[in-house]
Motif scaffolding. Structure first.
Motif, short mmCIF file in Angstrom:
data_model
loop_
_atom_site.label_atom_id
_atom_site.label_comp_id
_atom_site.label_asym_id
_atom_site.label_seq_id
_atom_site.Cartn_x
_atom_site.Cartn_y
_atom_site.Cartn_z
N GLU A 16 11.07 5.65 2.73
CA GLU A 16 11.88 5.53 3.94
C GLU A 16 12.06 6.90 4.59
OE1 GLU A 16 15.52 3.62 3.05
OE2 GLU A 16 14.65 1.61 3.05
N GLY A 17 11.82 6.96 5.90
CA GLY A 17 11.99 8.18 6.64
C GLY A 17 10.92 9.22 6.42
N ALA A 18 9.87 8.88 5.68
CA ALA A 18 8.84 9.86 5.34
C ALA A 18 7.94 10.15 6.52
CB ALA A 18 8.01 9.35 4.16
N GLY A 19 7.24 11.28 6.43
CA GLY A 19 6.21 11.64 7.39
C GLY A 19 5.06 12.26 6.64
N GLY A 20 4.16 12.94 7.36
CA GLY A 20 3.06 13.62 6.71
C GLY A 20 1.80 12.79 6.60
N GLN A 21 0.82 13.34 5.85
CA GLN A 21 -0.51 12.75 5.81
C GLN A 21 -0.53 11.34 5.26
OE1 GLN A 21 -3.41 14.54 6.96
NE2 GLN A 21 -4.17 12.43 6.94
N ALA A 22 0.27 11.06 4.22
CA ALA A 22 0.27 9.72 3.63
C ALA A 22 0.71 8.67 4.64
CB ALA A 22 1.17 9.67 2.40
N VAL A 23 1.74 8.99 5.43
CA VAL A 23 2.22 8.05 6.44
C VAL A 23 1.19 7.90 7.56
CG1 VAL A 23 4.06 7.55 8.08
CG2 VAL A 23 4.61 8.56 5.88
N LEU A 24 0.57 9.03 7.96
CA LEU A 24 -0.47 8.95 8.99
C LEU A 24 -1.66 8.14 8.50
CD1 LEU A 24 -1.59 9.77 11.75
CD2 LEU A 24 -2.47 11.86 10.67
N ASP A 25 -2.03 8.29 7.23
CA ASP A 25 -3.13 7.50 6.68
C ASP A 25 -2.84 6.00 6.77
OD1 ASP A 25 -4.57 9.77 6.11
OD2 ASP A 25 -4.04 9.81 3.98
N ASN A 26 -1.57 5.63 6.60
CA ASN A 26 -1.22 4.21 6.73
C ASN A 26 -1.33 3.74 8.17
OD1 ASN A 26 -0.87 3.58 4.07
ND2 ASN A 26 1.35 3.74 4.08
N LEU A 27 -1.04 4.63 9.15
CA LEU A 27 -1.26 4.26 10.55
C LEU A 27 -2.75 4.06 10.81
CD1 LEU A 27 -0.47 3.79 13.49
CD2 LEU A 27 -0.44 6.28 13.80
N VAL A 28 -3.57 4.95 10.29
CA VAL A 28 -5.02 4.79 10.42
C VAL A 28 -5.46 3.47 9.81
CG1 VAL A 28 -7.28 5.74 9.76
CG2 VAL A 28 -5.45 7.27 10.49
N ALA A 29 -4.85 3.12 8.67
CA ALA A 29 -5.18 1.85 8.03
C ALA A 29 -4.80 0.66 8.90
CB ALA A 29 -4.48 1.76 6.67
N LEU A 30 -3.64 0.73 9.55
CA LEU A 30 -3.21 -0.35 10.43
C LEU A 30 -4.19 -0.56 11.58
CD1 LEU A 30 0.63 0.29 10.73
CD2 LEU A 30 -0.49 -1.56 9.48
N LEU A 31 -4.84 0.53 12.00
CA LEU A 31 -5.79 0.44 13.10
C LEU A 31 -7.20 0.08 12.63
CD1 LEU A 31 -4.58 3.58 15.10
CD2 LEU A 31 -4.10 1.18 15.62
N ASP A 32 -7.38 -0.04 11.33
CA ASP A 32 -8.69 -0.41 10.77
C ASP A 32 -8.73 -1.93 10.62
OD1 ASP A 32 -11.17 -0.36 9.58
OD2 ASP A 32 -10.39 0.18 7.60
N LEU A 33 -9.00 -2.61 11.73
CA LEU A 33 -8.92 -4.07 11.76
C LEU A 33 -10.03 -4.73 10.93
CD1 LEU A 33 -8.19 -4.69 15.56
CD2 LEU A 33 -6.57 -4.29 13.70
N GLU A 34 -9.71 -5.90 10.43
CA GLU A 34 -10.69 -6.70 9.71
C GLU A 34 -11.45 -7.58 10.70
OE1 GLU A 34 -10.80 -10.29 6.36
OE2 GLU A 34 -8.89 -9.57 7.19
N ARG A 35 -12.78 -7.52 10.66
CA ARG A 35 -13.60 -8.41 11.51
C ARG A 35 -13.75 -9.74 10.77
NH1 ARG A 35 -17.58 -7.39 15.51
NH2 ARG A 35 -17.46 -5.16 15.03
N ILE A 36 -13.23 -10.81 11.35
CA ILE A 36 -13.29 -12.11 10.68
C ILE A 36 -14.33 -13.03 11.31
CG2 ILE A 36 -10.94 -11.99 9.82
CD1 ILE A 36 -10.03 -13.75 12.09
#
Length: 312
Positions: A16-36
């Protein structure tokens, strides 16, 4: 679902409330959509979501879906979007891409985001192959360097009782307010007509042009509606404000990296009829105008006697 997307859905390495590379990596993951299926993609929301899906998230994911159907040499130069219904962060979002046109210079895509069988968001985006042309741009306002300004967490620490829910959300974007934040001007009685923040992705992003554009699209929805609220001395969670993005338009003028500092200069020319209009400009640290944004949002200030306002 990709491994990155699974990690994002599980909220791995995020506090909670975190920042930094780990949180940014999760944003990148959210934008890595699955092609179905051909031209159909699926995205998820982070576990620390508010009641509705964050508008910048669905806009960024929709742009990813559109961009994955376009040749990489054609870069997005504009998008126009409508937020139709509030998104449910508990279930995936399906993005359906319509290939409107593939011309010699321009490519047009339309994307509809669907949940529970209904459209929640619609986006049209135009892509163009690089070509020479006329060049001019507005100058960047004079502002202090971002390193000289307090961090977002330091600003919040000055008001320990304010915005408790905001403190808990992971923040993939590093934000530094140039002017006093709206929760400060609300108390001091200032009514600023302008809101300026330095922003950057809080870490290092891969060398993927579309990803950098989508991260800026995500960030563009973070402080934009602060501008009309600040002019009236009210703010989210501190006052009885009911708000939501209604539509959003972005024009991308020049290449950039979203993990380098950019200035987000916003103002509100008008508010009426329960809606507020906000405009913004993004500048690189060396003064180049990168992008222009316009958004209209629903802004209802509820009466102090507790009477509820209608929600759409």
């Amino acid at each position: 679902m990709t491994e990155l997307a699974r990690d994002a859905a599980a909220g791995l390495d995020v506090q909670e409330g975190a920042g930094g590379q780990a949180v940014l990596d999760n944003l990148v993951a959210l934008l890595d959509l699955e092609r179905i299926e051909e031209d159909i993609f699926r995205g998820v929301s982070p576990p620390h979501s508010p009641v509705r899906v964050f508008g910048g998230q669905v806009a960024g994911q929709a742009l990813v879906a559109a961009g994955r159907t376009v040749p990489p040499e054609r870069r997005v130069h504009s998008l126009h979007a409508y937020f139709i219904r509030g998104g449910d962060p508990r279930v995936p979002i399906v993005y359906e891409v319509d290939r409107i046109r593939d011309g010699r210079s321009f490519t047009t895509r339309r994307v509809v985001a669907v949940q529970h069988g209904k459209a929640i968001f619609a986006l049209s985006a135009s892509f163009q192959k690089s070509e020479p042309g006329l060049e001019h741009a507005d100058a960047m306002p004079e502002v202090p360097d971002p390193e000289t300004l307090p961090t977002y967490a330091e600003r919040l620490a000055e008001f320990p009782q304010a915005l408790p829910d905001v403190r808990k959300r992971p923040r993939p974007i590093d934000i530094r307010y140039v002017n006093d934040p709206p929760w400060v001007t609300r108390q001091t009685g200032e009514r600023p007509g302008r809101n300026q923040v330095w922003m950057r992705a809080d870490g290092v992003l891969p060398d993927d042009h579309l990803l950098h554009v989508c991260v800026l699209t995500y960030a563009s929805d973070m402080t934009l509606l602060d501008s009309p609220l600040a002019r009236h001395g009210v703010y989210w969670d501190l006052d009885r404000v009911l708000g939501a993005s209604l539509d959003h338009a972005l024009w991308f003028h020049r290449p950039f990296r979203a993990d380098e500092w950019f200035l987000y200069d916003t103002e509100s020319p008008s508010a009426s009829g329960g809606r507020g209009l906000a405009t913004g400009r993004f500048f690189s640290r060396d003064g180049k105008l990168l992008a222009t944004v316009v958004q209209e949002g629903l802004l209802r200030v509820l009466p102090p006697d507790g009477q509820s306002a209608r929600q759409d």
